[in-house]
Design a protein around this motif. Structure first.
Motif, short mmCIF file in Angstrom:
data_model
loop_
_atom_site.label_atom_id
_atom_site.label_comp_id
_atom_site.label_asym_id
_atom_site.label_seq_id
_atom_site.Cartn_x
_atom_site.Cartn_y
_atom_site.Cartn_z
N CYS A 46 -76.88 -48.35 85.82
CA CYS A 46 -77.42 -48.14 87.16
C CYS A 46 -78.57 -47.15 87.08
N ASP A 47 -79.72 -47.58 87.56
CA ASP A 47 -80.94 -46.78 87.49
C ASP A 47 -81.00 -45.83 88.68
N GLY A 48 -80.16 -44.81 88.64
CA GLY A 48 -80.10 -43.83 89.71
C GLY A 48 -78.78 -43.85 90.44
N VAL A 49 -78.33 -42.65 90.82
CA VAL A 49 -77.08 -42.48 91.58
C VAL A 49 -77.38 -41.54 92.73
N TYR A 50 -77.01 -41.96 93.94
CA TYR A 50 -77.27 -41.16 95.14
C TYR A 50 -75.97 -40.96 95.90
N ASN A 51 -75.81 -39.76 96.46
CA ASN A 51 -74.64 -39.55 97.30
C ASN A 51 -74.94 -40.03 98.72
N GLU A 52 -73.96 -39.90 99.60
CA GLU A 52 -74.11 -40.43 100.96
C GLU A 52 -75.22 -39.74 101.74
N TYR A 53 -75.67 -38.58 101.28
CA TYR A 53 -76.73 -37.84 101.97
C TYR A 53 -78.11 -38.16 101.40
N GLY A 54 -78.15 -39.03 100.40
CA GLY A 54 -79.41 -39.41 99.79
C GLY A 54 -79.86 -38.51 98.66
N ASP A 55 -79.02 -37.54 98.27
CA ASP A 55 -79.36 -36.67 97.14
C ASP A 55 -79.33 -37.48 95.85
N ALA A 56 -80.31 -37.28 95.00
CA ALA A 56 -80.39 -37.99 93.72
C ALA A 56 -79.54 -37.25 92.69
N VAL A 57 -78.27 -37.62 92.62
CA VAL A 57 -77.35 -37.02 91.66
C VAL A 57 -77.83 -37.31 90.24
N VAL A 58 -78.33 -38.54 90.02
CA VAL A 58 -79.00 -38.92 88.77
C VAL A 58 -80.27 -39.66 89.17
N TRP A 59 -81.40 -39.19 88.65
CA TRP A 59 -82.69 -39.80 88.97
C TRP A 59 -82.84 -41.16 88.29
N THR A 60 -83.80 -41.93 88.79
CA THR A 60 -84.16 -43.18 88.15
C THR A 60 -84.92 -42.87 86.85
N ALA A 61 -85.00 -43.86 85.96
CA ALA A 61 -85.74 -43.69 84.71
C ALA A 61 -87.19 -43.33 85.00
N GLU A 62 -87.78 -43.97 85.97
CA GLU A 62 -89.17 -43.69 86.32
C GLU A 62 -89.34 -42.25 86.80
N ARG A 63 -88.44 -41.81 87.65
CA ARG A 63 -88.53 -40.43 88.15
C ARG A 63 -88.29 -39.41 87.04
N LEU A 64 -87.39 -39.74 86.12
CA LEU A 64 -87.16 -38.84 84.98
C LEU A 64 -88.47 -38.54 84.26
N VAL A 65 -89.24 -39.57 83.99
CA VAL A 65 -90.52 -39.38 83.30
C VAL A 65 -91.50 -38.64 84.20
N GLU A 66 -91.71 -39.12 85.41
CA GLU A 66 -92.70 -38.53 86.29
C GLU A 66 -92.43 -37.05 86.59
N ASP A 67 -91.21 -36.74 86.99
CA ASP A 67 -90.90 -35.36 87.38
C ASP A 67 -90.92 -34.40 86.19
N ASN A 68 -90.40 -34.85 85.04
CA ASN A 68 -90.41 -33.98 83.87
C ASN A 68 -91.83 -33.69 83.41
N LEU A 69 -92.69 -34.70 83.39
CA LEU A 69 -94.08 -34.46 83.01
C LEU A 69 -94.78 -33.57 84.02
#
Length: 143
Positions: A46-69
């Motif tokens: 699963c490319d991302g996990v969100y709780n019921e409030y929309g918090d990104a408990v685990v980011w998507t693969a794309e966001r992992l790259v973008e945010d870390n860079l």
């Protein structure tokens, strides 16, 4: 495995479709760090996990790259904070802190980073431990 665990812990969680293999491989290439096996395994389910409030408990693969860079390249961050080159940020909380993998003497560990103080504190020893805490103890478990 990961989908079942997450559904068991938190039935309200939003789970994305699996990440494409190329997107998972791009994380290691772009960040020049090995992607922890357990995180790669989760992204393949699963490319991302969100709780019921929309918090990104685990980011998507794309966001992992973008945010870390972005974090590594932000000029203000280079002045204000210790280097992020050995960290892979992968999740956040609505309360501000972000979560990242770091290498410890025992293998990868998960730290919480506080952007106000630059404090980095080990809070979980595995992705399973992190998910259990995030999805069953709510926001603030990492304090």
């Amino acid at each position: 495995m990961w989908r079942e665990l997450i559904r068991e812990l938190y039935p309200e969680a939003e789970l994305a479709d699996p990440a494409e293999e190329a997107a998972v491989a791009e994380i290691e290439k772009a960040l020049a760090l090995p992607l922890p096996f357990e995180l790669a395994s989760l992204l393949r389910e699963c490319d991302g996990v969100y709780n019921e409030y929309g918090d990104a408990v685990v980011w998507t693969a794309e966001r992992l790259v973008e945010d870390n860079l972005a974090i590594r390249g932000e000029p203000d961050y280079l002045e204000l904070y210790a280097p992020f080159d050995e960290m892979i940020f992968f999740g956040d909380s609505d309360m501000g802190p972000q979560f990242a993998y770091v290498h410890t003497d025992y293998g990868p560990g998960i730290v919480v980073w506080d952007h106000e103080t630059d404090r980095r504190r080990l809070v979980a020893v595995s992705l399973r431990d992190y998910l259990v805490r995030c999805l069953t103890q709510g926001n603030g478990w990492f304090r």
